[in-house]
Design a protein around this motif. Structure first.
Motif, short mmCIF file in Angstrom:
data_model
loop_
_atom_site.label_atom_id
_atom_site.label_comp_id
_atom_site.label_asym_id
_atom_site.label_seq_id
_atom_site.Cartn_x
_atom_site.Cartn_y
_atom_site.Cartn_z
N ILE A 69 73.43 30.79 5.40
CA ILE A 69 74.53 31.62 4.50
C ILE A 69 75.88 30.81 4.39
CG2 ILE A 69 75.88 33.54 4.43
CD1 ILE A 69 73.71 34.89 6.38
N ASP A 70 76.37 30.34 5.61
CA ASP A 70 77.49 29.69 5.30
C ASP A 70 77.48 28.16 5.44
OD1 ASP A 70 76.64 29.75 7.90
OD2 ASP A 70 78.75 30.30 8.80
N GLU A 71 76.66 27.46 5.06
CA GLU A 71 76.71 25.90 4.98
C GLU A 71 76.89 25.55 6.18
OE1 GLU A 71 79.42 26.27 1.85
OE2 GLU A 71 80.71 24.78 2.70
N LYS A 72 76.34 25.98 7.15
CA LYS A 72 76.58 25.37 8.84
C LYS A 72 75.19 25.54 9.29
CE LYS A 72 81.40 25.64 9.82
NZ LYS A 72 82.18 26.51 8.99
N GLU A 80 77.36 21.32 6.71
CA GLU A 80 77.76 20.96 8.03
C GLU A 80 76.89 20.92 8.99
OE1 GLU A 80 81.60 21.88 9.48
OE2 GLU A 80 82.26 21.95 7.49
N PHE A 81 76.52 19.71 9.62
CA PHE A 81 75.50 19.93 10.71
C PHE A 81 76.44 19.74 12.02
CE2 PHE A 81 73.42 18.14 7.22
CZ PHE A 81 72.09 18.93 7.23
N LYS A 87 73.19 30.59 0.40
CA LYS A 87 73.38 29.74 -0.45
C LYS A 87 72.55 28.42 -0.31
CE LYS A 87 77.30 31.15 -2.83
NZ LYS A 87 77.23 32.70 -2.37
N PHE A 88 72.09 28.20 0.93
CA PHE A 88 71.69 26.60 0.98
C PHE A 88 70.08 26.91 1.44
CE2 PHE A 88 75.99 25.75 0.53
CZ PHE A 88 75.90 24.72 -0.13
N VAL A 110 68.85 22.27 -0.45
CA VAL A 110 68.80 22.67 -2.05
C VAL A 110 69.99 23.70 -2.13
CG1 VAL A 110 67.48 23.61 -3.70
CG2 VAL A 110 66.53 22.20 -2.02
N HIS A 111 70.93 23.70 -3.15
CA HIS A 111 71.94 24.78 -3.39
C HIS A 111 71.37 25.72 -4.29
CE1 HIS A 111 76.20 25.64 -4.87
NE2 HIS A 111 75.82 26.34 -4.01
#
Lengths: 394, 164
Positions: B89-92, B117-118, B66-67, B58-59
């Protein structure tokens, strides 16, 4: 950088997107050593319509017709799964009659979907006759859908809080007529296939998936039950009125194409049993909840009361507001566990909606089921996964 | 085995790094991102959560984190469903495809649609959208009326341009 296998160079070929056995637009990139499959990578997305994004820009009721287009051969189960998820936000009291009607239609949907699977799966492997018989009976189920919902495929009949309207007079007589003959028809299919030597040779021991792999790859529905895992959401987390109905969950241990076939054939019998019981037990009463948060006021009220008119106008134009939070509801759909995860920010449109599509996850296990088998076996494995591309690509 | 027992174990082990809530009949476990992988491993090994049903991203553009990544887990033996919700925080975030194989497909989907990114995923490619598509449509800042991506369709360089 050609890889070499036992029979020389490993060849990479495309199967699909236009291939009769892929049941839609599925492309599989295959690495072949002779005719033996070394690697199979499914490439999906040809039918992607962005349903999850569309949901964020529609009110909760406007999304119901879009759920029909996910798994388009079992639209009424999709409606049900979505509405159950939205209802969780309100903790609604669904009238008993509506619950029973939902169960009846979910099971009739299962019958019609499994008949499509049976016909096309047999056709893929080369048994033409079964296809004609299966579609003859499916026609009777579709007639029942048409009678109640007005549509043969895309029902859009289940609503948040109940179902759209009661079934017309004579519906149950027609349904009983179907139930009474259907068990014999299943015997006919079984007579054509179950001990047929060609069928057995093409399916027994093909496309094996072990219990551990079936679990790890997240497969659900008939694939899981064909690998010896007894898991059925209708029993394990009963929704609607499945806990009041007596039925069995067929489980087979082998994990091959044949055991998945047996699971589905037995599910047809059980579904027939469920519909029969539900029709006998169904109580009289309303089919839509009277909870003012989601239901429209009655026509009489709208003509006589100002506030009812305003509420009707508001719900029709802006949609009802859903409390903040997130929830998930899932049902045992025809292909496996179909779930909707909804994040609401308190507005009349979902903030985020995620569809857990059973075919999508089941397709992820394709390589395990096909590695080391022949190219011709891939056709029977794809048939046994029972994919619908509308649901995979969304 | 009840959800409460599981949570008590996690609370003893991770202390303040883990929270819980029960919302509309769903059990949520909310760990910090640095212990989330260990926690998922514990759930898998100790509490028989061997079936990863789904992964949801979810964004939340207005938040610091953020996610949200939500793991939907089910224990067939105990008949318990639990949601592990991790804010990043940093989409990772670390992949879980080494614990559950179903994550291979599910993480690819969230990478494709949300751009999460996973780390350590064996085959992180787009799955539903074509490779030339640069954006992530399920992010909240994705413009529905923006058609500029259409210019990228021309992979073979035939000179097809989108004009308005």
């Amino acid at each position: 950088m050609a890889e070499t296998g036992k029979l020389g160079e490993v060849v990479t070929i495309n199967m699909g997107p236009q291939h009769p056995s892929t049941h839609g637009v599925l492309r599989i990139v295959l690495n072949l050593d002779g005719e033996t499959i070394v690697d199979a990578r499914p490439e999906v997305g040809y039918l992607h319509r962005g349903v999850e994004k569309l949901a964020e820009n529609r009110t909760y009721h406007q999304f119901i017709p879009l759920t029909d287009r996910l798994d388009y051969v079992s639209s009424l189960s999709n409606n049900l799964a979505y509405c159950l998820a939205v209802e969780k936000f309100f903790d609604l009291d669904i009238p008993k009659r509506a619950d029973y009607l939902r169960v009846i239609f979910a099971e009739l949907t299962r019958i019609s979907s499994h008949l499509v699977w049976l016909g096309t799966h047999a056709l893929d492997i080369g048994a033409m006759t079964v296809f004609l018989y299966a579609f003859r009976e499916r026609e009777m189920v579709l007639d029942l859908f048409e009678l109640a919902t007005g549509q043969r495929l895309t029902g859009s009949w289940v609503r948040v809080g109940g179902v759209k309207e009661d079934v017309p007079e004579g519906f149950f007589d027609k349904a009983k007529e179907f139930i009474s003959i259907f068990d014999e028809k299943i015997d006919t299919y079984e007579g054509l296939l179950t001990k047929n030597r060609i069928w057995v040779n093409r399916t027994v021991g093909i496309g094996k998936i072990s219990k551990e792999d079936a679990l790890s790859y997240g497969t659900s529905g008939p694939i899981m039950r064909g690998s010896g895992i007894k898991f059925d959401l209708r029993k394990d987390q009963p929704y609607s009125v499945y806990d009041e109905i007596d039925f069995e969950v067929p489980v087979y241990e082998e994990g091959d194409v044949y055991s998945r076939y047996l699971v589905r054939i037995n599910e047809l019998r059980q579904s027939n049993r469920i519909v029969k019981q539900a029709i006998d037990k169904i109580p009289a009463g309303p089919v839509m909840t009277s909870d003012p948060r989601v239901s429209l006021p009655s026509h009489e009220d709208v003509y006589e009361k100002m506030e009812a008119l305003i509420r009707r106008f508001y719900i029709m134009s802006k949609g009802f507001k859903v409390p903040k939070g997130e929830t998930y509801a899932s049902i045992e759909s025809t292909k496996g566990e179909l779930g909707f995860y909804i994040v609401s920010d308190g507005e009349s449109k979902p903030y985020r909606l995620k569809i857990r599509a059973p075919s999508f996850v089941n397709l992820g296990a394709l390589l395990v089921m096909t590695k080391g088998y022949m190219l011709a076996d891939l056709v029977s494995v794809i048939g046994s996964i029972d994919i619908v591309l509308g649901e995979i690509d969304r | 085995m009840e959800f409460e027992n599981i949570y008590t174990f996690l609370e003893n082990k991770y202390g303040e790094n883990v929270n819980k809530k029960i919302e509309y009949g769903c059990n949520f476990i909310m760990p910090e991102v640095n212990i989330s992988k260990d926690l998922l491993n514990d759930l898998y090994k100790k509490f028989d959560f061997s079936y990863l049903v789904d992964i949801v991203g979810v964004h939340w553009p207005k938040r610091d984190k953020k996610f949200d990544v939500i793991y939907n887990l089910y224990s067939i033996g105990n008949r318990i469903r639990a949601f592990v919700k991790v804010a990043i925080i940093d989409e990772k975030i670390e992949t879980v495809s080494d614990i559950w194989k179903s994550a291979i497909f599910l993480e690819r989907e969230q990478y494709d649609l949300l751009g999460i990114e996973f780390k350590g995923h064996p085959d992180l490619r787009r799955i539903l959208l074509p490779d030339y598509f640069k954006k992530h449509p399920l992010r909240k800042d994705f413009d529905l009326k923006d058609r500029s991506w259409f210019n990228d369709v021309d992979e073979q360089g035939l000179g097809i341009k989108y004009s308005k």
